[in-house]
Scaffold this active site. Structure first.
Site, PDB file in Angstrom:
ATOM      1  N   GLU A  85       0.845  -1.210   0.000  1.00 35.02           N
ATOM      2  CA  GLU A  85       0.000   0.000   0.000  1.00 35.02           C
ATOM      3  C   GLU A  85       0.875   1.253   0.000  1.00 35.02           C
ATOM      4  O   GLU A  85       1.704   1.450   0.904  1.00 35.02           O
ATOM      5  CB  GLU A  85      -0.938  -0.021   1.218  1.00 35.02           C
ATOM      6  N   LYS A 279      -7.801  -1.511  11.056  1.00 35.69           N
ATOM      7  CA  LYS A 279      -7.131  -1.885   9.803  1.00 35.69           C
ATOM      8  C   LYS A 279      -5.904  -0.999   9.607  1.00 35.69           C
ATOM      9  O   LYS A 279      -4.844  -1.446   9.192  1.00 35.69           O
ATOM     10  CB  LYS A 279      -8.116  -1.750   8.637  1.00 35.69           C
ATOM     11  N   ASP A 295       4.002 -14.828  11.409  1.00 32.92           N
ATOM     12  CA  ASP A 295       2.752 -15.300  10.815  1.00 32.92           C
ATOM     13  C   ASP A 295       1.669 -14.214  10.987  1.00 32.92           C
ATOM     14  O   ASP A 295       1.082 -14.079  12.065  1.00 32.92           O
ATOM     15  CB  ASP A 295       2.366 -16.605  11.532  1.00 32.92           C
ATOM     16  N   HIS A 392      -2.528  10.138   0.610  1.00 33.97           N
ATOM     17  CA  HIS A 392      -2.652   8.832  -0.029  1.00 33.97           C
ATOM     18  C   HIS A 392      -2.473   8.953  -1.541  1.00 33.97           C
ATOM     19  O   HIS A 392      -1.720   8.202  -2.153  1.00 33.97           O
ATOM     20  CB  HIS A 392      -4.030   8.236   0.303  1.00 33.97           C
TER      21      HIS A 392
HETATM   22  C1  MEV Z   1      -6.072   2.757   4.929  1.00 36.17           C
HETATM   23  O1  MEV Z   1      -5.282   1.655   4.550  1.00 36.17           O
HETATM   24  C2  MEV Z   1      -6.140   2.871   6.423  1.00 36.17           C
HETATM   25  C3  MEV Z   1      -7.081   3.959   6.959  1.00 36.17           C
HETATM   26  O2  MEV Z   1      -8.396   3.783   6.421  1.00 36.17           O
HETATM   27  C4  MEV Z   1      -7.093   3.816   8.454  1.00 36.17           C
HETATM   28  C5  MEV Z   1      -8.109   4.680   9.171  1.00 36.17           C
HETATM   29  O3  MEV Z   1      -9.131   5.025   8.580  1.00 36.17           O
HETATM   30  O4  MEV Z   1      -7.855   4.973  10.354  1.00 36.17           O
HETATM   31  C6  MEV Z   1      -6.637   5.318   6.541  1.00 36.17           C
END
Ligand code: MEV
Length: 437
Positions: A85, A279, A295, A392
């Protein structure tokens, strides 16, 4: 030839590819060449990778990057990360730099016990199974003496075994719940071998136990396996600073701290947000887990179970402002190893562990927790200030340009142009087609 195959694993790699290309890829030689292009020219390195799994055809690259400037418990680290990513490593590096100038990260291991269970059925009298367990426990431990000799020499091994009555949840269901200390090893093989030996002894000796013979009710083992839920293998990482040191992207420190804490409160009560919030944490955690040959599936499963331990899925991080001090922390279960498994096999994993100054498993737990906390800080900071897309898309620009097969000159022009313009996929497509026309 047919789409099904027998004896596939016995074919050579070349034969496997030929079969696959003929059966599933319409004999496409470009796709065949792509598979082969990723073979390593160093045959012994390639053989090593071929042997990791069955039916290897080729290698699958992921970028191995580095996030420098992490100050953790007073020492500076450069953290290796394996991830595809675009913005993750940049975000981690950014957060590392930010906190290096505000005291750095503090991390501590709270506990290190792993566990596994022998799951079995027993439909006889409760007293019979209780007295059998009491009787057999010393023999169970004795029978793993050879298995745990080396682990014990280093200070680890079996910690405890208990009989657990789970018949309230499921009729006739009991477990032998076992806890282990596996030191610098993740310990999966060690734990599973011990559990399987427990199961063997437990079942075999039961045949001679009077109470079972009398009632003709014997315990029957269903399965023996370690658990990836390790709530007693916990690590905590934390950052803190004065609120006024948090001023950010044109936002004053107090407003930033308020928004930040609020975003954590939202993730605590709203599972839709908590999953995405966590995530973001796993972006950092998995990248270090992969780089260090651990792992990530086990870690993912365990971490998310921990996030639901009170019956609803919630944030893994916490934040507060007290007496003008902002504190942000994470507490997560991590069963990691720095010896054995892939750590001694994969050349890049060895490099990653060298970069991290050959950490013990406990040190690695701390580094991984910090990577997760840093990643979450970077994500939430963007979310409550500029929004996530700015950073991003900046990182993603090169991927879009590569998709469009932009030349080096086009890339340079696009990078300069999009310094001053908002990046979106369609804007980049339009920009490149204008250049080309
Ligand atoms: C993207 O990989 C992760 C985010 O969505 C985490 C979040 O929203 O805190 C930017």
């Amino acid at each position: 030839m047919s789409k099904t195959v027998s004896g596939f694993s016995k074919k050579t790699k070349e034969e496997k590819i030929d079969w696959l290309v003929a059966q599933y890829l319409d004999g496409n030689s470009t796709l065949k060449n792509t598979l082969k292009k990723y073979w390593n020219v160093d045959a012994s390195l390639q053989n090593l990778h071929d042997d990791f799994i069955e039916n290897t055809l080729t290698n699958y690259y992921l970028p191995f990057g580095i996030a420098p400037n992490f100050k953790i418990n007073g020492s500076i680290y450069a953290i290796p990360m394996v991830i595809e990513e675009s913005s993750v490593v940049a975000a981690a590096s950014n957060a590392a730099k930010f906190w290096k100038d505000r005291g750095g990260f503090k991390a501590e291991v709270l506990s290190t016990q792993k566990n596994g269970q022998v799951h079995f059925n027993f439909y006889g009298k409760e007293e019979a199974i209780q007295s059998y367990f009491k009787f057999i426990k010393p023999t169970l431990i004795e029978d793993i003496a050879t298995l745990q000799k080396n682990m014990q020499k280093r200070g680890g091994g079996l910690v405890d075994i208990k009989l657990k009555d789970s018949t309230q949840k499921l009729k006739g269901y009991y477990q032998i719940h076992c806890t282990f200390e596996t030191l610098d090893a993740m310990g999966a093989n060690f734990i599973n071998s011990c559990l399987e030996q427990f199961a063997k002894t437990f079942e075999a000796q039961a045949q001679h136990f009077e109470a079972f013979k009398k009632s003709n009710e014997f315990p029957e083992v269903v399965m023996s396996i370690l658990s990836n839920y390790v709530p007693d293998c916990l690590v905590k990482a934390e950052v803190s600073c004065k609120v006024n040191e948090l001023a950010n992207n044109g936002m004053d420190g107090t407003t930033f701290a308020e928004n930040f804490v609020r975003s954590i409160e939202i993730a605590k009560v709203e599972p839709h947000r908590a999953v995405t919030h966590n995530k973001g944490i796993m972006n950092g955690i998995d990248a270090v887990i992969l780089a260090t040959g651990n792992d990530f599936r086990a870690v993912e499963a365990g971490v998310h179970a921990y996030a639901s331990r009170d019956g609803h899925y919630t944030s893994l991080t916490h934040a507060k402002v007290e007496s003008d001090t902002f504190t942000f922390w994470i507490e997560i279960p991590l069963a990691l190893g720095t010896v054995g498994g892939l750590t001694t096999l994969h050349p890049l994993v060895k490099v990653a562990l060298e970069i991290l100054q050959k950490p013990s498993a406990k040190e690695l737990m701390q580094l991984v927790a910090v990577a997760g906390l840093a990643q979450n800080f970077a994500a939430v900071r963007s979310l409550v200030t500029t929004g996530i897309q700015k950073g991003h898309m900046k990182m993603h620009l090169m991927n879009i340009l590569n998709q469009l097969e932009a030349t080096e000159t086009e890339k340079k022009q696009a990078v300069t142009h999009f310094k001053k313009h908002t990046i979106s996929h369609s804007d980049v497509v339009n920009y490149i087609s204008t250049l080309r026309n």
